[in-house]
Design a protein around this motif. Structure first.
Motif, mmCIF file in Angstrom:
data_model
loop_
_atom_site.group_PDB
_atom_site.id
_atom_site.type_symbol
_atom_site.label_atom_id
_atom_site.label_comp_id
_atom_site.label_asym_id
_atom_site.label_seq_id
_atom_site.Cartn_x
_atom_site.Cartn_y
_atom_site.Cartn_z
ATOM 1 N N ALA A 101 -1.754 3.312 6.545
ATOM 2 C CA ALA A 101 -1.822 4.342 7.585
ATOM 3 C C ALA A 101 -0.591 5.226 7.603
ATOM 4 C CB ALA A 101 -1.994 3.691 8.961
ATOM 5 N N ALA A 102 0.484 4.746 6.977
ATOM 6 C CA ALA A 102 1.715 5.527 6.969
ATOM 7 C C ALA A 102 1.678 6.646 5.944
ATOM 8 C CB ALA A 102 2.911 4.612 6.680
ATOM 9 N N LYS A 103 0.786 6.521 4.981
ATOM 10 C CA LYS A 103 0.700 7.536 3.945
ATOM 11 C C LYS A 103 0.262 8.859 4.550
ATOM 12 C CE LYS A 103 -1.227 8.316 -0.650
ATOM 13 N NZ LYS A 103 -2.099 7.772 -1.707
ATOM 14 N N CYS A 135 8.236 -0.250 11.475
ATOM 15 C CA CYS A 135 8.582 0.442 10.236
ATOM 16 C C CYS A 135 8.712 1.935 10.535
ATOM 17 C CB CYS A 135 7.524 0.217 9.166
ATOM 18 S SG CYS A 135 7.262 -1.526 8.741
ATOM 19 N N ALA A 136 9.843 2.515 10.177
ATOM 20 C CA ALA A 136 10.082 3.939 10.403
ATOM 21 C C ALA A 136 10.215 4.656 9.065
ATOM 22 C CB ALA A 136 11.343 4.137 11.242
ATOM 23 N N PHE A 137 9.725 5.904 9.019
ATOM 24 C CA PHE A 137 9.753 6.691 7.799
ATOM 25 C C PHE A 137 10.631 7.923 7.984
ATOM 26 C CE2 PHE A 137 6.170 3.993 7.313
ATOM 27 C CZ PHE A 137 5.984 3.836 5.943
ATOM 28 N N THR A 138 11.067 8.474 6.861
ATOM 29 C CA THR A 138 11.963 9.628 6.913
ATOM 30 C C THR A 138 11.286 10.857 7.504
ATOM 31 O OG1 THR A 138 11.368 10.122 4.611
ATOM 32 C CG2 THR A 138 13.380 8.856 4.969
ATOM 33 N N ASN A 139 9.958 10.890 7.512
ATOM 34 C CA ASN A 139 9.254 12.025 8.105
ATOM 35 C C ASN A 139 9.106 11.899 9.623
ATOM 36 O OD1 ASN A 139 7.284 10.071 8.404
ATOM 37 N ND2 ASN A 139 5.815 11.014 7.003
ATOM 38 N N GLY A 140 9.732 10.861 10.184
ATOM 39 C CA GLY A 140 9.723 10.676 11.633
ATOM 40 C C GLY A 140 8.611 9.779 12.149
ATOM 41 N N LYS A 141 7.683 9.376 11.284
ATOM 42 C CA LYS A 141 6.596 8.509 11.725
ATOM 43 C C LYS A 141 7.093 7.079 11.907
ATOM 44 C CE LYS A 141 2.790 11.148 9.692
ATOM 45 N NZ LYS A 141 1.619 11.090 8.774
ATOM 46 N N VAL A 142 6.596 6.430 12.940
ATOM 47 C CA VAL A 142 6.962 5.048 13.240
ATOM 48 C C VAL A 142 5.677 4.233 13.397
ATOM 49 C CG1 VAL A 142 8.121 3.481 14.838
ATOM 50 C CG2 VAL A 142 9.106 5.740 14.376
ATOM 51 N N PHE A 143 5.628 3.088 12.717
ATOM 52 C CA PHE A 143 4.450 2.229 12.785
ATOM 53 C C PHE A 143 4.858 0.854 13.308
ATOM 54 C CE2 PHE A 143 3.456 5.555 9.908
ATOM 55 C CZ PHE A 143 2.123 5.826 10.122
ATOM 56 N N VAL A 144 4.126 0.377 14.295
ATOM 57 C CA VAL A 144 4.440 -0.887 14.960
ATOM 58 C C VAL A 144 3.292 -1.857 14.725
ATOM 59 C CG1 VAL A 144 4.915 -1.997 17.155
ATOM 60 C CG2 VAL A 144 5.834 0.282 16.700
ATOM 61 N N TYR A 145 3.633 -3.081 14.355
ATOM 62 C CA TYR A 145 2.626 -4.097 14.085
ATOM 63 C C TYR A 145 2.793 -5.252 15.061
ATOM 64 C CZ TYR A 145 1.823 -1.250 10.065
ATOM 65 O OH TYR A 145 1.531 -0.180 9.271
ATOM 66 N N LYS A 146 1.687 -5.653 15.673
ATOM 67 C CA LYS A 146 1.722 -6.658 16.734
ATOM 68 C C LYS A 146 1.222 -8.008 16.237
ATOM 69 C CE LYS A 146 1.068 -3.215 20.391
ATOM 70 N NZ LYS A 146 0.245 -2.796 21.547
ATOM 71 N N MET A 147 1.724 -9.061 16.887
ATOM 72 C CA MET A 147 1.297 -10.413 16.550
ATOM 73 C C MET A 147 -0.165 -10.600 16.980
ATOM 74 S SD MET A 147 2.335 -13.227 15.139
ATOM 75 C CE MET A 147 4.136 -13.222 15.234
ATOM 76 N N LYS A 148 -1.024 -10.983 16.027
ATOM 77 C CA LYS A 148 -2.440 -11.162 16.346
ATOM 78 C C LYS A 148 -2.687 -12.405 17.177
ATOM 79 C CE LYS A 148 -4.339 -8.716 12.353
ATOM 80 N NZ LYS A 148 -5.211 -8.830 11.157
ATOM 81 N N GLU A 149 -1.979 -13.483 16.845
ATOM 82 C CA GLU A 149 -2.156 -14.733 17.572
ATOM 83 C C GLU A 149 -0.794 -15.314 17.922
ATOM 84 O OE1 GLU A 149 -4.451 -17.347 15.207
ATOM 85 O OE2 GLU A 149 -6.241 -16.075 15.206
ATOM 86 N N ALA A 150 -0.706 -15.955 19.061
ATOM 87 C CA ALA A 150 0.555 -16.561 19.485
ATOM 88 C C ALA A 150 0.999 -17.611 18.463
ATOM 89 C CB ALA A 150 0.393 -17.200 20.857
ATOM 90 N N THR A 151 2.304 -17.686 18.253
ATOM 91 C CA THR A 151 2.828 -18.651 17.285
ATOM 92 C C THR A 151 4.209 -19.117 17.713
ATOM 93 O OG1 THR A 151 3.221 -19.043 14.932
ATOM 94 C CG2 THR A 151 3.933 -16.930 15.819
ATOM 95 N N ASP A 152 4.629 -20.256 17.168
ATOM 96 C CA ASP A 152 5.979 -20.773 17.383
ATOM 97 C C ASP A 152 6.724 -20.722 16.062
ATOM 98 O OD1 ASP A 152 5.778 -21.435 20.107
ATOM 99 O OD2 ASP A 152 4.716 -23.290 19.615
ATOM 100 N N ASP A 156 0.788 -1.233 0.000
ATOM 101 C CA ASP A 156 0.000 0.000 0.000
ATOM 102 C C ASP A 156 0.818 1.280 0.000
ATOM 103 O OD1 ASP A 156 -2.432 -1.385 -0.026
ATOM 104 O OD2 ASP A 156 -2.347 -1.642 2.132
ATOM 105 N N TYR A 157 1.847 1.374 0.846
ATOM 106 C CA TYR A 157 2.595 2.632 0.865
ATOM 107 C C TYR A 157 3.957 2.422 1.512
ATOM 108 C CZ TYR A 157 3.648 7.587 1.380
ATOM 109 O OH TYR A 157 4.239 8.818 1.286
#
Length: 562
Positions: free
Chosen positions: A256-258, A224-241, A173-174
């Motif tokens: 959402a980073a756009k 994920c960090a962008f040059t404009n200073g925005k930082v996006f964090v993605y969390k694990m939806k379900e536990a996994t091995d 997406d972006y």
């Protein structure tokens, strides 16, 4: 006697021959004092083979780059060299200058691993590199082994598997302005890094090798960090091995980073827009997410050239009811085409909605909807329009105006238009139609107005309003030519084409001289602009607006009193 002796000798010879064959098959190993050197065939890193087994391919899909493995047999470790033996390097031969030996034909149990460091007695713990961004560091984080495998004398083959798990991140997406991607929140057991910079495979795909581990629900594992200073964090939806030898792929949308082109207040009710993308996104919030009552302020000029605009409040159910403050900023190149019933910057403004301080330059509004409403600011308005100006061209059918197509109640104050206006039924320099108590105060239009009747109904055109069915028109003037074309009955007027309400202190200077609701023509002899301005300003006393003439050759300008 002779015959007996001959038979004994033949039997003995046969017996000796049988004995020799049995000894060879029993495993006499005459190649050296220690026995026969063990040479292994190594497999397991074939991408096709791993895919069939449901596991991932190795870093590079073959044995290329794997130089030295440790081989453990019976408590002793030997170093073995690796030589790929097929054209695609999917298998290899393991040999050593100091090998293990076959001393009999019994199966043996073997453990082997890579990478191998001299002095190791068992495979080391898996510890990957924190920075895997380069191909060398990525491949150098791989660990492979063949553990406790039975090996036969006639088929000394070791099948290696990976001791790492592979995590692949696909961004969608972006990704414009991407500064970094990291795997975070990782287990630090055995000295492994808590964060890993993955290898960029291209195509917005990143991959990393990690030690096998469990990942709990809610772990922030992709950052994920962008040059404009925005930082996006993605969390694990379900536990996994994350298991050794497996690949795990995660697709992450960065929509959402756009940059949305706007900022939002803490209460979520006020939006400040600073570019064209932001204004488009605001329109979507109203039209698609039903945020009809949000307040919007422009903080920069907006260039909409090249954009086929979808009006804010695009239909009956999406009328805008918030406050839109243009802040005196200029919106350039607004273009609306097609069959929009409500065409303009706004489609519909609902009761309670306000649009003010908007400057529209070079609009191109065209609607071919036979029952449509078209204008620069709003196709249809039930609210308040204040201090707005429009230039360019507007054309449509049912009700067309420079500022508003159809004003139902509410008010239009302190607005102006130099746009050319063309309609088939009702056309006005400021508004095509006013109705239900609507008021027009301190407005003027200088563009030409044309109504072209197709003969199917009556048609009306006015320099200010085509059909005035509202409450009043106060202190307004028109300076463009008004004309009617086509067949059927056509009514045209310098100020109004058809009037059912009060017209006070209004003036016009173009053509023609028909029904104007009592407005006076300024022709340079009977009434001058100085006289007209004086009368309009007297009517506007205390209402916050005044006209001024800067010189004798210009039309009156409008200003808001401080």
């Amino acid at each position: 006697m002779k015959r007996t002796t001959i038979h004994i000798s033949a039997a003995l010879a046969l017996l000796l021959g049988l004995a020799a064959c049995t000894q060879d098959e029993a495993g006499f190993l005459p190649e050296g004092a220690e026995g026969t050197p063990i040479v292994f065939t190594a497999t397991g890193l074939n991408p096709a083979a791993t895919a069939a087994a449901g596991t991932r391919a190795p870093v590079d899909g073959n044995w290329e780059g794997v130089s030295l493995v440790g081989v453990l047999i019976g408590g002793t470790v030997k170093a073995y060299d690796v030589t790929p033996t097929t054209a695609d390097n999917t298998s290899a031969t393991l040999t050593s200058t100091d090998p293990h030996y076959w001393t009999n034909h019994d199966d043996i149990t073997v453990t082997a691993w890579w990478p191998y460091t001299e002095g190791e007695t068992t495979p080391p713990a898996v510890v990957v590199r924190a920075d895997q961004s380069s191909p060398t560091d990525f491949e150098g984080s791989d660990f492979i082994s063949a553990e406790n495998q039975p090996v036969s004398y006639g088929n000394p083959t070791l099948r290696f598997t990976h001791r790492t798990a592979r995590v692949t991140v696909v961004l969608t997406d972006y990704t414009e302005g991407m500064a970094s991607v990291k795997l975070t929140g990782l287990s630090t057991e055995n000295g492994n890094p808590a964060e890993i910079a993955p290898y960029d495979k291209g195509g917005d795909t990143y991959t990393a090798l990690v030690a096998p581990q469990s990942v709990a629900t809610g772990t922030a594992f992709i950052t994920c960090a962008f040059t404009n200073g925005k930082v996006f964090v993605y969390k694990m939806k379900e536990a996994t091995d994350w298991q050794a030898g497996e690949e795990y792929t995660y697709t992450v949308s960065l929509a959402a980073a756009k940059d949305p082109g706007y900022t939002v207040s803490e209460d979520g009710k006020t939006y400040e827009v600073y570019n064209a993308e932001g204004l488009k996104n605001i329109a979507e919030l109203v039209n698609e997410e039903w945020k009809l009552g949000i307040n919007i302020t422009l903080t920069a000029d907006i260039d909409l050239k090249g954009i086929d605009w979808t009006p804010i409040g695009k239909d009956n159910n999406k009328a805008y009811t918030g406050t839109f403050d243009g802040g005196g900023k200029t919106i350039t190149g607004l273009t609306v085409t097609g069959s929009n019933k409500y065409a303009g910057l706004f489609g519909r403004i609902g009761s309670g909605g306000t649009v003010k301080n908007v400057v529209l330059e070079g609009v191109q509004i065209t609607s071919d909807n036979s029952s449509g409403y078209a204008s620069g600011v709003a196709g249809n308005s039930w609210g308040t329009i204040e201090n707005c100006s429009v230039s360019g061209s507007v054309s449509g059918s049912f009700s067309v105006g420079g500022v508003v197509g159809y004003q139902f109640g509410g008010s239009i104050t302190g607005c102006s238009s130099s746009a050319s206006v063309k309609g088939t039924q009702r056309a006005g320099g400021v508004a095509g139609t006013t109705n239900s108590g609507a008021t027009l105060t301190a407005c003027y239009a200088t563009g030409d107005v044309t109504v072209e009747n197709d003969g199917t109904s009556y048609a009306w055109a006015g320099g200010i309003v085509g059909t005035n069915g509202g409450n009043s028109i106060l202190a307004c003037y028109a300076a463009g030519n008004v004309s009617g074309k086509g067949s059927g009955t056509i009514y045209v007027g310098g100020v109004v084409g058809e009037n059912y309400a009060t017209v006070t202190a209004c003036y016009w200077s173009g053509l023609p001289d028909n029904d104007n609701g009592g407005a006076t023509k300024v022709d340079g002899t009977n009434v001058t602009w100085q006289t007209a301005v004086a009368a309009m300003n007297a009517a506007l006393s205390g209402k916050g607006w005044q006209y001024e003439l800067k010189d004798g050759n210009s039309l009156p300008a409008l200003k808001k009193e401080q």
